[in-house]
Enzyme design. Structure first.
Site, mmCIF file in Angstrom:
data_model
loop_
_atom_site.group_PDB
_atom_site.id
_atom_site.type_symbol
_atom_site.label_atom_id
_atom_site.label_comp_id
_atom_site.label_asym_id
_atom_site.label_seq_id
_atom_site.Cartn_x
_atom_site.Cartn_y
_atom_site.Cartn_z
ATOM 1 N N ASP A 150 0.867 -1.161 0.000
ATOM 2 C CA ASP A 150 0.000 0.000 0.000
ATOM 3 C C ASP A 150 0.910 1.219 0.000
ATOM 4 O O ASP A 150 1.843 1.304 0.807
ATOM 5 C CB ASP A 150 -0.847 -0.042 1.269
ATOM 6 N N HIS A 199 -0.425 1.705 7.390
ATOM 7 C CA HIS A 199 -0.062 3.055 6.962
ATOM 8 C C HIS A 199 0.928 3.681 7.946
ATOM 9 O O HIS A 199 0.655 3.806 9.127
ATOM 10 C CB HIS A 199 -1.284 3.959 6.778
ATOM 11 N N CYS A 305 -3.118 11.815 4.764
ATOM 12 C CA CYS A 305 -3.911 10.789 4.072
ATOM 13 C C CYS A 305 -4.758 11.372 2.952
ATOM 14 O O CYS A 305 -4.967 10.727 1.927
ATOM 15 C CB CYS A 305 -4.855 10.111 5.058
HETATM 16 N N1 NVA Z 1 -2.657 2.758 11.596
HETATM 17 C C1 NVA Z 1 -2.652 4.176 11.619
HETATM 18 C C2 NVA Z 1 -3.272 4.769 10.398
HETATM 19 C C3 NVA Z 1 -2.990 6.183 10.227
HETATM 20 C C4 NVA Z 1 -3.258 6.791 8.912
HETATM 21 C C5 NVA Z 1 -3.309 4.670 12.880
HETATM 22 O O1 NVA Z 1 -4.522 4.586 13.006
HETATM 23 O O2 NVA Z 1 -2.635 5.126 13.753
#
Ligand code: NVA
Length: 323
Positions: A150, A199, A305
């Site tokens: 991704d 992410h 994002c």
């Molecule tokens: N896994 C991450 C995604 C952030 C875009 C979080 O929620 O902290």
């Protein structure tokens, strides 16, 4: 649409000149499927729900995204917006058959999945082109045996790409990147402590050449710091988030506080309510531009994002000569 678009974005901090800002139209709470179940926290208020998001929440998110786009334009940055698509429909292809797609992230997250948007962005440069290609690939693989990656797990540091191994990028995907970007150095990182390693942009955020903020609950292990330490880069703990919980029907964590958009090495956009993160960046010598976006978080994330670099003034550099 015949205008030639040049894609040039080698890192996360060079002066931003052209960017895509997402839209919230047509977004849905995704229908359950195994990959999604693994990503949505157990205690999320999204569990057990799916379908189109309520119109007033879409309108509010769009107001905020529109304001963000205008703010960038006022600073002389060219802003493109995606053409909304209907996410409330079935996906069907070789490996993946989902009765109701109901993706929630596509429209506001051009970084991730805005595949229909201006294919002519595809240029000879690494950058957004590869982001889009990588993302397309994501839809065609679903198993551990196949490369899965991704674009939102990848950070660009000139010649070096730093890729998070987690739920949305597997080791096969990282091998694929290494093969396809043999002129770049691809480094695999992971962040123990992240229960949902999805992410990288609420975990590890470059601010400018030589400086990265790292989520203090998800510190880069010592063994993986060598690349940065050997080249005199500083990795410091980020400030705490201002909130104890995410907004309603949002599956990201409170660490979206770190999901910032760097406009140039001296200027950064930070979500307006994230006062601790703003204060830290101010003390680090950045001009902080507050941007209200929290009510759009549920649509796929924060300021990083919901944007995708198209052009940052700058060239391919080697930031880590000591490998
Ligand atoms: N896994 C991450 C995604 C952030 C875009 C979080 O929620 O902290």
């Amino acid at each position: 649409m015949n205008e030639k678009i040049v894609v040039n974005s080698w890192n996360e901090w060079d002066p931003l000149k052209h960017v895509i800002v997402g839209k919230a139209d047509g977004c849905c709470i995704p229908a359950p499927e195994p990959a999604l179940d693994a990503k949505v926290p157990e205690d999320s208020d999204m569990k057990g729900m799916h379908g189109p998001r309520l119109k007033d929440t879409v309108d509010k998110a769009n107001d905020l995204l529109n304001n963000f786009a205008s703010l960038l334009e006022k600073r002389g940055i060219k802003v493109d917006r995606p053409v909304p698509i209907n996410h409330n429909q079935k996906i069907l292809q070789n490996y993946f058959n989902k009765d109701k797609n109901m993706k929630h992230e596509t429209a506001p997250k051009p970084r991730l999945t805005d595949l229909d948007y201006r294919k002519d962005y595809l240029s000879e440069k690494i950058g957004e082109k590869k982001r889009l290609e990588w993302t397309e690939k994501k839809y065609f693989v679903t198993t551990e045996e196949e490369p899965l990656f991704d674009a939102a797990d990848i950070l660009r540091f000139g010649k070096d790409l730093v890729v998070q191994h987690g739920f949305t990028t597997n080791l096969k995907g990282i091998d694929w990147l290494k093969r396809h970007f043999s002129n770049h150095r691809v480094h695999t990182v992971n962040f123990p402590g992240d229960p949902y390693p999805i992410h990288i942009d609420a975990t590890f955020t470059p601010i400018r050449e030589g400086l990265i903020i790292n989520n203090p609950q998800r510190r880069l292990p010592k063994s993986q710091r060598k690349l940065f330490e050997n080249n005199d880069w500083q990795i410091i703990d980020s400030a705490q988030p201002a909130h104890n919980s995410p907004p309603p029907l949002c599956c990201s964590s409170v660490w979206l506080s770190m999901n910032i958009l760097v406009l140039d090495p001296k200027t950064v956009c930070v979500e307006k309510s994230e006062i601790y993160q703003s204060d830290q960046l101010d003390k680090l010598g950045m001009e902080v531009i507050p941007v209200e976006l929290r009510d759009a978080y549920a649509f796929g994330g924060g300021l990083h994002c919901c944007t995708a670099d198209v052009y940052r003034e700058g060239e391919l550099k080697d930031y880590f000569p000591n490998q």
